[in-house]
Design an enzyme around this catalytic site. Structure first.
Site, PDB file in Angstrom:
ATOM      1  N   GLN D  36     -45.774  -9.890  41.047  1.00 27.81           N
ATOM      2  CA  GLN D  36     -47.011  -9.123  41.112  1.00 27.81           C
ATOM      3  C   GLN D  36     -47.954  -9.675  42.177  1.00 27.81           C
ATOM      4  O   GLN D  36     -47.745 -10.748  42.723  1.00 27.81           O
ATOM      5  CB  GLN D  36     -47.703  -9.142  39.744  1.00 27.81           C
ATOM      6  CG  GLN D  36     -47.963 -10.523  39.192  1.00 27.81           C
ATOM      7  CD  GLN D  36     -48.093 -10.526  37.664  1.00 27.81           C
ATOM      8  OE1 GLN D  36     -48.428  -9.519  37.047  1.00 27.81           O
ATOM      9  NE2 GLN D  36     -47.840 -11.667  37.048  1.00 27.81           N
ATOM     10  N   GLU D  91     -53.560 -16.832  32.689  1.00 30.34           N
ATOM     11  CA  GLU D  91     -54.921 -17.057  33.154  1.00 30.34           C
ATOM     12  C   GLU D  91     -55.485 -18.410  32.718  1.00 30.34           C
ATOM     13  O   GLU D  91     -56.338 -18.986  33.372  1.00 30.34           O
ATOM     14  CB  GLU D  91     -55.761 -15.918  32.560  1.00 30.34           C
ATOM     15  CG  GLU D  91     -57.214 -16.013  32.776  1.00 30.34           C
ATOM     16  CD  GLU D  91     -57.920 -14.902  31.993  1.00 30.34           C
ATOM     17  OE1 GLU D  91     -57.231 -14.015  31.423  1.00 30.34           O
ATOM     18  OE2 GLU D  91     -59.155 -14.933  31.940  1.00 30.34           O
ATOM     19  N   ASP D 111     -45.517 -18.786  30.649  1.00 31.92           N
ATOM     20  CA  ASP D 111     -45.844 -17.592  31.431  1.00 31.92           C
ATOM     21  C   ASP D 111     -44.855 -17.503  32.572  1.00 31.92           C
ATOM     22  O   ASP D 111     -44.581 -18.485  33.261  1.00 31.92           O
ATOM     23  CB  ASP D 111     -47.278 -17.691  31.963  1.00 31.92           C
ATOM     24  CG  ASP D 111     -47.741 -16.378  32.568  1.00 31.92           C
ATOM     25  OD1 ASP D 111     -48.547 -15.677  31.933  1.00 31.92           O
ATOM     26  OD2 ASP D 111     -47.283 -16.042  33.677  1.00 31.92           O
ATOM     27  N   ASP D 142     -39.385 -17.248  30.989  1.00 31.84           N
ATOM     28  CA  ASP D 142     -39.459 -16.127  30.068  1.00 31.84           C
ATOM     29  C   ASP D 142     -39.926 -16.637  28.697  1.00 31.84           C
ATOM     30  O   ASP D 142     -39.330 -17.564  28.127  1.00 31.84           O
ATOM     31  CB  ASP D 142     -38.068 -15.501  29.964  1.00 31.84           C
ATOM     32  CG  ASP D 142     -38.027 -14.366  28.969  1.00 31.84           C
ATOM     33  OD1 ASP D 142     -38.714 -13.350  29.187  1.00 31.84           O
ATOM     34  OD2 ASP D 142     -37.317 -14.515  27.937  1.00 31.84           O
ATOM     35  N   ASP D 161     -50.015 -13.186  23.962  1.00 28.73           N
ATOM     36  CA  ASP D 161     -51.053 -12.741  24.914  1.00 28.73           C
ATOM     37  C   ASP D 161     -50.351 -12.059  26.087  1.00 28.73           C
ATOM     38  O   ASP D 161     -50.413 -12.506  27.231  1.00 28.73           O
ATOM     39  CB  ASP D 161     -51.853 -13.973  25.366  1.00 28.73           C
ATOM     40  CG  ASP D 161     -53.080 -13.588  26.193  1.00 28.73           C
ATOM     41  OD1 ASP D 161     -53.454 -12.408  26.213  1.00 28.73           O
ATOM     42  OD2 ASP D 161     -53.656 -14.490  26.826  1.00 28.73           O
TER      43      ASP D 161
END
Lengths: 318, 318, 318, 318
Positions: D36, D91, D111, D142, D161
């Site tokens: 991303q 984050e 993450d 993963d 999350d």
């Protein structure tokens, strides 16, 4: 389609009820002067775009066209242009095109905003060499004051690359009959040529400022040759007024223009301009010709105060 | 500024990453056919705007310019145009301009969408009279099929007022070498003239379709005269290709054009066009001329299948 | 996705640098009064939307929630509500919910704008029956003047369904300590209940007006019960202040609320509200509770003139 | 109003025909991973905003609220949380809140995207300390694979999350009955607690995913406590499902919650959460309660393939 995910749009008004938006892939550099905000952004549509106060100033995609049409017609029509004065032009592209003329010995470029000229010298790679050219004398000051201070008959060509007269800034005074007759006319050497970028000149927009700039120039000079070309990033046809101070001067035909391009300009070819192109652009359409013929307004120092949003500072200073 | 409170914007893509928006003061009428949605909206910027599938088709502010440039050049160049065929043109403005020529005895206008032609006949007041003119024969059918069905040498002038060839619809087939040579050429009477609206023709956009339409026409006809004009509501310069079928025909000069306008057209003056205007527009700029000179693509019935989004239906039908 | 082609967006500011846009499939009706523009538009997101001066007033998708929370809490807490006064509420939905209470004998609804009430009576089909209900007395006048003119102790419940106090209109005066103490308190019958829609009440927005409305009401009345609920088309949590004039009154628990809903309201079920819902909404979060506890501002007739954009007309009239 | 001139807007769809835009004053940092695009932008409305693929992930203005509601309820309900597993949460704010609990000895945060976690560790100053906390074990892999690989009964609390199950990515598999029963249930120590951020939970949106996540969890675990809160930058009420694995566990009342906050959490006070707040949020409104009660869908590994846009990769991999 975009190679990046975020939908970041730069939005700009094209009119009171009309605007456009183009995607921004990256904000490359941002700065701020006492006069304005300066940004360089990258876009998939226009390539790199220079913004002053958030408004498109020029784009990689089409600034070449705007600047070729501003610079080469006056210099090509002059028999031997050596000294050139640029009012505004902080981006550096006007100077860049002037410096392609081998005859040019000195270019005095006066732009009020040092932050902008420093920014462009550093970040607009097409113009970097021009900023370093020893023939360029860059002064960050008021373009009018510097021109007034110059010796009479100093310049072969004067180029007005300023914001439109009605944009609300102090530029209005540099579009008046007084300025043209008392300053421009006096500072040009015999046979000198003046050109002014003259705002939108489309059949819907030519009465905004283009026709009045034209009629003001005609009230002062013996010969004014208007022409216009669609500039995509300005979203309109754009007008120029080319001014001869010597009544003997006439527009060159296509062949003569092509010959002078060949003789005088370095790094050929030009991208957009040649003789046939300019000859075509001088044939204004019927609506624009009618607007020029009918225009009665002349910009004077005095009526600045009655023009909404224009010359306010200048008028207030009187 | 707006005299109404709601911020209702019509948004349209001008490119993949580039769009514009203009405020709508009222949605006057809306309809839907089997082919498309039809809307008439009022706007402070453009006056009344006709939309097909949400895309601007024409605006009160500048449709006159587009249509004068489409219609009058072919009719003025013909010695005595009596029978005219319009492909598309459902809005009615093309027919309106054709019917101003006193020599015209019959106009066959073939537009696929009866909902659109009924809508425009009712709501576009400028064109209402044209729709009622007894010389107009309006047929709602496929423009190609009707032209093929006509007797050979039926028309003095054929006008192509269709969507661009790459818009993904079936229009591609009406821009091919086969269509031009087997249908258009055959249905024109001796000395007949053809014109095609030919898409964006700006220095940044002329290679999209304008140059290939031009080269396709040149591969079939002895003389093709391109010209272009900035149309604000199309947000670009717009191209036309004017085609002579008789090698003796040559473009008229400004004086001859002005004389024919005076002689032949009713309800003068024209708004935008006169001899000097058209002569100027025929002087394409260097970038566009180069694009036309270099173009090697020719639209053929066969390569439709390889063109993204174009001629898909037609190709599938083979 | 949209079943229609045109990209027609209604745009509304949610803050100085923050806005949203939702597509409009049709502009159903438009009108204009001396006060404002009224439009009914259809949207895929919200269903039919009522706009006043281009701003969303209510949507088919969620107006029921806003109005159930405005109307039923005060009426359910009153032992036997017979006479109800609505300030504003021109849309008719507030009256519609009030009229579902079988005990109600008269509803006086005072909205300044007859164009709006006529428009809604005709076009908002959910509210048409309410406008025709013989128990409704609709007066197009100033809500304050009419309330002052009423006999003391006239109403069991008064509902304030007005624009926010800081919207710049004359509504500010209907949120002041003076108005609450000299008018509202006096016109309520013993045991009367007042409720005010009280603006955004999210944890980021509750200090805009919600906390000051609350503190103003607490300075006048013995018991004020705040609650809030997210309303999607308002793009925020929305606040209400429920006011008891009798210190003996206490908020009902969930069971009692459910019982009264069952007994008193016609056309059950309610869509959104029941006992547990209201009990939950009364539990404000920590940030909002803190804002209410810390608020020191009280809206007075006098300080109107110091509040930016508010009470300007009222102050000027003094 | 903006302190900068350029009108640079970040635009995001909120639905098919519904979007919002907020102004960006600066693009602070941009990066791109194999998964991303990551951006940190500054905005006048929200302060600094983290974007993943151009979509708001969290904002300075309200991320605290989202994260307090995700982290503290499960940890406060556990008698003595020492080991916590975070799925996603790149984050860093989820870890930051977990690490405020003095009892916590180890936080395993998994993450997939190292570019994101590196970016946030460097640029999100609120979370920098958490990334450096020796109790944090950050793994870029993963989240499911790492959890499967852990010893059974490893964790006191597991926090999900992750992106919503229907966002089209591989997250769907981490919302299925199989994953909950075979992985989550097994890896939790006795008395362990699980929580999942559960998507939009407004009265208009709660049937999108919130109700099905809830019903899936209820099909596996003895007690599932849903709650929801409006998060302005998500433009909706947001849902959480808190899961007890021990049927003896019950939701704490406000007093007990406040006591545990006081005892266990460092750097008090919390910004948004206290006992009363959570008790209020657990009182869902009637529409949402009805949606949860009526929901019959259960996310299974198998039906992924029938859900539009979800689990595509997972299904394809079978």
């Amino acid at each position: 389609m975009a190679e990046y995910a975020k939908r970041l749009w730069l939005e700009e008004d094209l009119g009171d009820d009309y605007r456009w938006s183009y995607r921004v892939s990256a904000v490359l550099f941002s700065g701020r002067s006492e006069y304005q905000e300066v940004d360089l952004v990258d876009t998939p549509t226009w390539g790199k775009v220079l913004l002053l106060d958030g408004k498109m100033q020029s784009t990689e995609a089409d600034e070449q066209v705007y600047h070729e049409l501003l610079v080469h017609p006056p210099l090509l029509h002059h028999p031997n242009p050596k000294r050139v004065y640029i009012m505004g032009g902080g981006e550096g592209a006007t100077a860049r095109e002037v410096l392609r003329h081998r005859s040019v010995e000195e270019v005095v470029m006066v732009d009020i905003d040092k932050v902008v000229t420093d920014f462009c010298a550093e970040h607009l790679h097409r113009n970097t060499a021009a900023f370093k050219d020893p023939r360029l004398k860059l002064i960050n000051d008021d373009a009018r004051a510097q021109l007034e201070a110059a010796a009479d008959a100093s310049f072969d060509v004067i180029i007005s690359d300023l914001a439109d007269p009605l944009d609300g800034g102090p530029c209005y005074q540099l579009y008046t009959q007084e300025f043209y007759s008392k300053v421009v006319a006096r500072k040009l050497a015999p046979g000198g040529i003046f050109i002014a970028q003259s705002g939108p000149a489309g059949f819907l927009s030519c009465r905004e400022v283009f026709s009045a700039i034209h009629s003001t120039l005609r009230s002062v000079f013996p010969s004014v040759v208007p022409y216009a070309q669609h500039i995509p990033s300005f979203c309109d046809a754009w007008g120029y007024n080319l001014v001869f101070t010597d009544p003997q001067q006439v527009p060159l035909d296509a062949e003569a223009l092509d010959a002078r391009i060949e003789e005088r300009i370095s790094n050929l070819p030009l991208h957009f301009l040649d003789g046939q192109t300019l000859v075509g652009l001088r044939q204004l359409n019927k609506v624009v010709r009618k607007a020029l013929a009918e225009e009665t307004e002349i910009y004077t120092a005095d009526n600045a105060r009655f023009i909404h949003g224009a010359g306010v500072k200048a008028a207030a200073a009187n």
